[in-house]
Write an enzyme that holds these catalytic residues in place. Structure first.
Site: not given
Length: 378
Positions: A86, A147
């Site tokens: 991400d 994350e």
């Protein structure tokens, strides 16, 4: 063959990395993150890995776990390469930050944090296999989707997978001087809310109690708590829908960071103590996700840092190891006591901005560093 002399080609690596960068994958767009996981899963399957897709939850995308062939798989703990796919860049960022190379620099959303490092790690595995070099330990790769928002949906997955391994390597961006991270500060997130009293801002302003105004005062109070041992910042705020209405609700998100767990715990207590009613506006604080302190004096991490330092010396640069702020999933594995090296990814600058870029020459440098670690950790 010496793994540090493998024929890594930066131009070829950039060509293969480009589809990853042009597959935008912001954390809050689960479908976009899953498309990125599709690309990575396909690349690793072509490399011969056994692929497992792990469904997402809490509204986030899924994860990909890849186990590469090894005669000792299942018989001894191996090496876990841990990365996230991400990014902080929303879909459409490519319009302002297209993938492009300018001399020794290459730009693109997420290229530094941390698709470049993830890709380099796979390239190291690929070149070792092509050269017929077998790593002493089995290698597993785990890519996760969340994350950038503190890993709320995959922390348990990461910790469970890490517990099965002897070492964890995290290809987050490398330091400016090529150094690596051997410890990270503790981080806590908070969800803030002020609840006021609505009214017509033109006709009955005096009847309202503005949640926005109250939050503004609270933000000043929160950020003023920052000191040498613990920092506080507010980075997200949402409120209001009509300018002619006094706002009844305002939501915000705050971040606190400390080098020592006790300092963070004290900071959390100070934040929670701010709750209450002020002039008819209720202020509430809810604990969000927390990253524990990863101490830099962990013996196992010190041992693998020395291995990495020796490899860097052979590659012609001095490797520094340091503890730093800015959380990563290495906080979790390091805090568990599992030997962990972080910031093994590419060098560059501008992460999380519209100038995010990498140094092209760091692709081969970090690929060789990763290859050396995979061959010498046993």
């Amino acid at each position: 063959m010496n793994p540090l002399e493998l024929p890594f080609d930066a131009d070829a690596m950039l060509a293969d990395l480009r589809p990853w960068i042009e597959c935008e994958s912001p954390t809050f767009d689960a479908a976009a993150v899953d498309r990125m996981m599709d690309l990575a899963a396909c690349d690793m399957a072509v490399m011969g890995a056994v692929i497992e897709r792990i469904p997402g939850r809490m509204g986030y995308g899924g994860s990909v776990r890849a186990r590469f062939p090894h005669p000792d798989r299942g018989r001894k703990p191996g090496i876990l390469i841990l990365g996230h796919m991400d990014t902080v860049h929303p879909v459409g960022t490519l319009d302002a930050l297209p993938f492009r190379r300018e001399g020794g620099i290459c730009y693109g959303p997420g290229i530094m944090d941390m698709k470049g490092g993830n890709f380099v790690s796979l390239e190291a595995i690929r070149k070792l296999a092509q050269a017929g070099l077998e790593t002493p330990l089995p290698v597993t790769v785990l890519f996760t989707p969340d994350e950038e928002v503190g890993t709320p949906s995959t922390r348990d997955l990461i910790e469970a997978e890490a517990a099965r391994h002897a070492y964890v390597l995290v290809p987050e961006p490398g330091h400016d001087d090529g150094g690596v991270t051997i410890g990270r500060y503790a981080i806590a997130r908070f969800n803030l809310r002020t609840a006021g009293q609505p009214s017509h801002a033109g006709a009955r302003l005096q009847d309202g109690r503005s949640a926005i105004a109250a939050m503004a005062h609270k933000i000043e109070e929160i950020e003023a708590m920052t000191g040498p041992d613990c920092t506080f910042s507010v980075g997200v705020i949402h409120a209001g829908q009509w300018v002619n209405c006094v706002s009844s609700v305002c939501d915000a998100e705050a971040l606190s960071m400390a080098k020592k767990q006790q300092d963070l715990d004290d900071g959390i207590a100070r934040m929670m103590a701010l709750q209450g009613d002020v002039n008819g506006v209720e202020f509430s604080v809810t604990r969000g996700v927390t990253r524990p302190v990863w101490r830099p004096d962990t013996p196992g991490t010190a041992r693998i840092f020395e291995v990495a330092k020796g490899i860097a010396g052979e590659l012609g640069f001095e490797l520094e190891g340091r503890s730093q702020g800015g959380g990563s999933d290495g906080n979790f594995t390091g805090a568990m006591g599992i030997p962990t090296l972080d910031s093994l990814g590419v060098r560059g600058a501008g992460l999380h901005t519209l100038t995010e870029h990498i140094r092209v020459d760091s692709l081969t440098e970090r690929a060789r560093l990763m290859a050396g670690l995979l061959m010498r950790l046993g």
